[in-house]
Motif scaffolding. Structure first.
Motif, PDB file in Angstrom:
ATOM      1  N   ASP A   1       1.321   1.900   6.993  1.00  0.00           N
ATOM      2  CA  ASP A   1       2.524   2.353   6.149  1.00  0.00           C
ATOM      3  C   ASP A   1       1.670   2.872   4.654  1.00  0.00           C
ATOM      4  O   ASP A   1       2.412   3.661   4.301  1.00  0.00           O
ATOM      5  N   LEU A   2       0.306   2.344   4.735  1.00  0.00           N
ATOM      6  CA  LEU A   2      -0.381   3.621   3.882  1.00  0.00           C
ATOM      7  C   LEU A   2       0.170   4.930   3.954  1.00  0.00           C
ATOM      8  O   LEU A   2       0.177   5.880   2.881  1.00  0.00           O
TER       9      LEU A   2
ATOM     10  N   GLY B   1       3.632   6.179   3.460  1.00  0.00           N
ATOM     11  CA  GLY B   1       3.235   6.299   2.033  1.00  0.00           C
ATOM     12  C   GLY B   1       3.075   7.233   2.095  1.00  0.00           C
ATOM     13  O   GLY B   1       3.150   7.926   0.564  1.00  0.00           O
TER      14      GLY B   1
ATOM     15  N   THR C   1     -15.420  -1.532  -6.579  1.00  0.00           N
ATOM     16  CA  THR C   1     -15.407  -1.493  -4.674  1.00  0.00           C
ATOM     17  C   THR C   1     -16.663  -1.701  -4.765  1.00  0.00           C
ATOM     18  O   THR C   1     -16.873  -0.819  -3.188  1.00  0.00           O
TER      19      THR C   1
ATOM     20  N   GLY D   1      -9.290   4.173  -5.828  1.00  0.00           N
ATOM     21  CA  GLY D   1      -8.690   5.668  -5.399  1.00  0.00           C
ATOM     22  C   GLY D   1      -7.518   6.004  -5.985  1.00  0.00           C
ATOM     23  O   GLY D   1      -8.506   7.221  -7.121  1.00  0.00           O
ATOM     24  N   LEU D   2      -7.184   6.121  -6.905  1.00  0.00           N
ATOM     25  CA  LEU D   2      -5.649   6.354  -7.434  1.00  0.00           C
ATOM     26  C   LEU D   2      -6.186   6.909  -8.647  1.00  0.00           C
ATOM     27  O   LEU D   2      -5.640   7.461  -9.394  1.00  0.00           O
TER      28      LEU D   2
ATOM     29  N   ASN E   1      -9.298  -6.990  -1.136  1.00  0.00           N
ATOM     30  CA  ASN E   1     -10.320  -5.857  -0.186  1.00  0.00           C
ATOM     31  C   ASN E   1      -9.778  -4.438  -0.305  1.00  0.00           C
ATOM     32  O   ASN E   1      -9.925  -3.547  -1.026  1.00  0.00           O
ATOM     33  N   VAL E   2      -7.841  -4.655   0.415  1.00  0.00           N
ATOM     34  CA  VAL E   2      -7.799  -3.216   0.686  1.00  0.00           C
ATOM     35  C   VAL E   2      -6.719  -3.039  -0.882  1.00  0.00           C
ATOM     36  O   VAL E   2      -6.786  -1.838  -1.025  1.00  0.00           O
TER      37      VAL E   2
ATOM     38  N   THR F   1       1.061  -1.001  -0.500  1.00  0.00           N
ATOM     39  CA  THR F   1       0.162  -0.060   0.435  1.00  0.00           C
ATOM     40  C   THR F   1       1.177   1.242  -0.422  1.00  0.00           C
ATOM     41  O   THR F   1       0.290   2.145  -0.374  1.00  0.00           O
ATOM     42  N   MET F   2       2.205   1.281   0.552  1.00  0.00           N
ATOM     43  CA  MET F   2       2.364   1.858   0.301  1.00  0.00           C
ATOM     44  C   MET F   2       3.197   2.622  -0.869  1.00  0.00           C
ATOM     45  O   MET F   2       3.637   3.418  -0.935  1.00  0.00           O
TER      46      MET F   2
ATOM     47  N   ASN G   1      -9.581  -1.463  -3.335  1.00  0.00           N
ATOM     48  CA  ASN G   1      -9.928  -0.008  -3.032  1.00  0.00           C
ATOM     49  C   ASN G   1      -9.135   1.062  -2.988  1.00  0.00           C
ATOM     50  O   ASN G   1      -9.447   2.394  -3.530  1.00  0.00           O
ATOM     51  N   VAL G   2      -7.326   0.864  -2.654  1.00  0.00           N
ATOM     52  CA  VAL G   2      -6.665   2.092  -2.762  1.00  0.00           C
ATOM     53  C   VAL G   2      -5.958   2.290  -4.340  1.00  0.00           C
ATOM     54  O   VAL G   2      -6.289   3.395  -5.087  1.00  0.00           O
TER      55      VAL G   2
ATOM     56  N   VAL H   1       0.814   4.027  -3.244  1.00  0.00           N
ATOM     57  CA  VAL H   1       0.798   5.503  -3.242  1.00  0.00           C
ATOM     58  C   VAL H   1       1.818   6.916  -3.736  1.00  0.00           C
ATOM     59  O   VAL H   1       1.490   7.383  -4.091  1.00  0.00           O
TER      60      VAL H   1
ATOM     61  N   GLY I   1      -8.875   6.974  -9.749  1.00  0.00           N
ATOM     62  CA  GLY I   1     -10.599   8.593  -9.754  1.00  0.00           C
ATOM     63  C   GLY I   1     -11.281   8.542  -8.703  1.00  0.00           C
ATOM     64  O   GLY I   1     -12.362   9.185  -8.746  1.00  0.00           O
ATOM     65  N   GLY I   2     -12.029   6.891  -8.510  1.00  0.00           N
ATOM     66  CA  GLY I   2     -12.853   6.230  -7.556  1.00  0.00           C
ATOM     67  C   GLY I   2     -13.435   5.652  -7.715  1.00  0.00           C
ATOM     68  O   GLY I   2     -13.403   4.966  -8.865  1.00  0.00           O
ATOM     69  N   PRO I   3     -14.679   5.275  -7.341  1.00  0.00           N
ATOM     70  CA  PRO I   3     -15.733   4.589  -7.330  1.00  0.00           C
ATOM     71  C   PRO I   3     -16.692   4.479  -8.377  1.00  0.00           C
ATOM     72  O   PRO I   3     -16.760   3.338  -9.046  1.00  0.00           O
TER      73      PRO I   3
ATOM     74  N   VAL J   1      -6.813   7.563  -0.708  1.00  0.00           N
ATOM     75  CA  VAL J   1      -5.874   7.952  -1.433  1.00  0.00           C
ATOM     76  C   VAL J   1      -6.229   9.336  -2.943  1.00  0.00           C
ATOM     77  O   VAL J   1      -5.239   9.630  -3.394  1.00  0.00           O
ATOM     78  N   GLN J   2      -7.838   9.533  -2.273  1.00  0.00           N
ATOM     79  CA  GLN J   2      -8.487  10.766  -3.279  1.00  0.00           C
ATOM     80  C   GLN J   2      -8.297  11.476  -2.116  1.00  0.00           C
ATOM     81  O   GLN J   2      -7.921  12.747  -2.923  1.00  0.00           O
TER      82      GLN J   2
ATOM     83  N   CYS K   1      -9.510   2.853   2.358  1.00  0.00           N
ATOM     84  CA  CYS K   1      -8.432   3.082   1.897  1.00  0.00           C
ATOM     85  C   CYS K   1      -8.896   4.073   0.175  1.00  0.00           C
ATOM     86  O   CYS K   1      -8.926   4.797   0.059  1.00  0.00           O
ATOM     87  N   LEU K   2      -9.961   3.790  -0.288  1.00  0.00           N
ATOM     88  CA  LEU K   2     -10.259   4.141  -1.293  1.00  0.00           C
ATOM     89  C   LEU K   2     -10.503   6.042  -1.147  1.00  0.00           C
ATOM     90  O   LEU K   2      -9.521   6.767  -1.644  1.00  0.00           O
TER      91      LEU K   2
END
Lengths: 351, 359
Positions: B254-255, B258, A268, A244-245, A236-237, A215-216, A240-241, A219, A247-249, B233-234, B229-230
């Protein structure tokens, strides 16, 4: 309204409207399919989340088994009900349908402002076991145990799916995400299975990464990732990350595949209760999910036509819905997609 | 009654903290391995330049086998920490030898370090795609998915047990709300997956809700882990204090690290049950640059600043933190990982200079 020259339908597909924004988005899909003369029939199965009887769910499962394919909105889980009342979404996925692979392609879309550009990551998440086994009990008062199950069979199966997909799509690397330094037996088994499968695909590179570091890295340096495979919860995690990167759900479609059945939905799986009925939900994710369904049914021309129309609409930032920073409405976006289809399509004829 | 006991324990820690402000006191220093010693030296130099009333007691925590064959930390280390109550720790090597436990795990068990606290604040001058991050993750650190209880049921089927108890959940929730109150934070968000793990996360959530009733001055919300999480990052600015069970805490902390630039610039603190608190840098030992005067001491330094705040030495904390941030913002003397090509000692000297100029 366009005149559809081809009248016979080739498939029937189960449609589960779900809760929140599900019903309105799926109505738009049906509207769009009618407009584009997609040769599909929809069999609508309603599941009422507020009642606890199992009949609705069983009807849905039967319908999906009959048709083989479904498109669904998310079902609300009322977690004030007792634990025996399991998440309906999960029941659909595991019980009898064995939709073992959840696949999500996180791709940066044109016209959408994000911090990171040009992301294209495929996430393959084991969809049936792991932390979602729903096996919990209170061993003594005040102490609850929740079981996470990892099996060799399912781990091999999902790893194989990942490598096959990577090969099919011309991808170069598969990364297994895990926490085997702490969960030595469970995640250790998962990792071991991935390694075994990897050895059978020498054309594809394989590496692994611990979930917190993953996750680190996502991002800060998301472009290092290509295809990722992992057990249920990390899936799942990470999905979702990644959603988000890019532009979203509202933008990312998702697919659940088994050997015999496939169910498509937004990646999501949000119910979107707070924006339901206000005509502001972003239809992109659901529209792209319906394209994935069309591809699965080998209706590739229709899939490409709709997908390209959606991308063209995304480029017009004035039409963007609030979730991606605009003030547009759902129906305006859908209208635009239809306009783009009309100006592109040899598959529809004007009356 | 139990609630009052918890509250008085935490209040006791605060009183101790204020007491510290009026004397020189001892801190147990665990330099660690790899770059540990050199970054510890950097921190000591900066504290000296700032004339912080602290006396360091260096200890080694390499595990030894005690009577009965059980692994334990050296008695001198335990004795020092039990006495000083405050520790500062550099990175520890992960032992490869089978049977040798993780040192961090051993420390955690020895001092019942139940809360892992990580403030994540964007560092002006160290640019990441995310700005204005200012949140704190509070992670339950003793149970949950890291109970280490795993079994092979039959060949090819493994079961890993996640343990959630009423006691630990209440304790961490209490800590989170007290932390929020004492650090002027406006809200606490419980992160969970009670829709899937109905009983375990359900229990955790219930305890958070109960504790929230006693802290009406702090806003309490709940959010699914995936939604966090979602949204994180936004738009990370929507989050304040987050409290959660072990695994989610591991991932989210950790997220968030980052978001602000990684483990090289992130502080961390571990709070124990008996008034013990150990602050640490959470990056690795970086054996490839160890001993070469190339390391970045920022993470350990910011953890030491967190330690000073915990002890009530707010003025000293502010002074050192400002000197550190100013040095980074100025960009003239930066270690390699921060984008410059200065040595660790040069970076340290620059911070010392700024600290002395402030007096």
């Amino acid at each position: 309204m366009l005149y559809c020259s081809i009248k016979e339908t080739t498939h029937t597909v189960t449609l589960i409207p779900g809760d929140g924004i599900g019903p309105e988005l799926l109505n738009h899909v049906r509207e769009l399919f009618r407009f584009s003369c997609v040769p599909l029939d929809f069999e609508v199965v309603n599941i009422n989340s507020s009642i606890t009887s199992e009949d609705d769910i069983n009807n849905a499962i039967t319908a999906i088994r009959r048709n083989g394919v479904a498109l669904k909105g998310n079902l609300e889980t009322n977690h004030t009900l007792p634990p025996s009342h399991k998440s309906r979404n999960n029941v659909l996925r595991y019980t009898g349908l064995d939709l073992y692979a959840n696949v999500m392609r996180c791709q940066s879309l044109p016209g959408v402002q994000t911090r990171h550009k040009n992301i294209d990551i495929i996430i393959i998440r084991e969809n049936t076991e792991g932390e979602y086994s729903s096996l919990e009990h209170e061993s003594v008062p005040g102490v609850v145990e929740s079981l996470k199950i990892i099996t060799r069979n399912n781990s091999l199966r999902i790893a194989d799916y990942a490598f096959q997909l990577a090969r099919e799509k011309g991808r170069r690397r598969v990364t297994a995400v895990h926490k085997a330094n702490i969960m030595k037996l469970a995640d250790g088994l998962f990792l071991q299975c991935c390694r075994e499968v990897a050895s059978g695909y020498p054309d594809i590179a394989f590496d692994s990464m611990i979930v917190d570091n993953t996750t680190m890295q996502l991002v800060s340096k998301p472009h290092q990732f290509d295809v990722m495979v992992m057990p249920n919860l990390y899936g799942n995690v990470v999905s979702n990350v990644c959603a988000g990167l890019v532009g979203g759900p509202g933008l990312v479609p998702g697919a659940n595949y088994g050997h015999n059945y496939a169910v498509f939905e937004t990646a999501t799986r949000n119910t979107g209760k707070s924006i339901a009925g206000r005509n502001i939900a972003n239809p992109t994710a659901m529209l792209l999910a319906s394209c994935l369904m069309l591809d699965h049914l080998k209706l590739h021309d229709y899939a490409s036509m709709i997908r390209n129309a959606v991308f063209a609409t995304m480029n017009e930032s004035l039409l963007h819905t609030p979730d991606i920073g605009g003030q547009g409405t759902t129906s305006e976006m859908v209208q635009s997609v239809m306009r783009n289809i009309k100006s592109s399509g040899p598959l529809t004829t004007e009356l | 009654q139990i609630f009052l006991l918890w509250k008085s324990l935490i209040l006791g820690q605060l009183i101790l903290g204020n007491f510290f402000a009026f004397q020189v006191h001892t801190v147990t220093l665990i330099p660690g391995d790899g770059i540990g010693p050199e970054i510890s030296t950097a921190v000591m130099k900066i504290f000296e330049a700032a004339k912080v009333p602290i006396q360091w007691e260096e200890r080694n925590v390499t595990a030894i086998k005690g009577p009965g064959g059980k692994w334990m930390i050296p008695p001198e280390a335990k004795e020092s920490m039990d006495r000083s109550k405050i520790g500062l720790k550099g990175p520890l090597k992960t032992p490869i030898a089978a049977g040798h436990p993780s040192m961090n795990l051993l420390l955690r068990k020895t001092f019942d370090l139940y809360a892992n606290v990580r403030p994540c604040v964007s560092i002006e001058g160290y640019k990441t795609p995310y700005t204005d991050v200012d949140l704190v993750t509070i992670r339950e650190n003793t149970e949950g998915e890291y109970s280490g209880i795993e079994h092979v049921i039959v060949d090819g089927v493994v079961q890993s047990i996640k343990l959630i108890t009423e006691q630990a959940s209440r304790r961490i929730a209490e800590y989170a709300f007290e932390y929020a109150r004492n650090n002027q934070r406006s809200s606490v968000t419980a992160v969970h997956k009670a829709n899937i793990m109905r009983m375990s996360d359900g229990l955790f959530l219930r305890k958070c809700r109960e504790v929230a009733e006693n802290y009406k001055d702090v806003k309490f919300t709940e959010m699914y882990l995936d939604t966090v999480c979602l949204n994180m990052v936004q738009d990370p600015t929507q989050f304040d204090v987050l409290v959660m069970p072990n695994l989610y805490g591991d991932i989210l902390s950790d997220l968030c690290a980052g978001l602000i630039g990684g483990l090289g610039v992130t502080p961390s603190g571990n709070i124990g049950a008996n008034g013990v608190a150990i602050f640490e840098s959470v990056h690795g030992t970086a054996p490839d640059i160890a001993g070469k005067d190339l390391a970045n001491p920022t993470a350990l330094l910011l953890s030491a600043v967190m330690m000073l705040r915990h002890m009530g030495l707010h003025a000293d904390a502010k002074k050192i933190e400002t000197a550190c941030y100013d040095t980074i913002r100025d960009k003239k003397v930066l270690t390699k990982d921060l984008g410059g090509n200065s040595k660790c000692s040069e970076f340290t000297t620059e911070i010392c200079r700024r600290v002395q100029d402030m007096d």
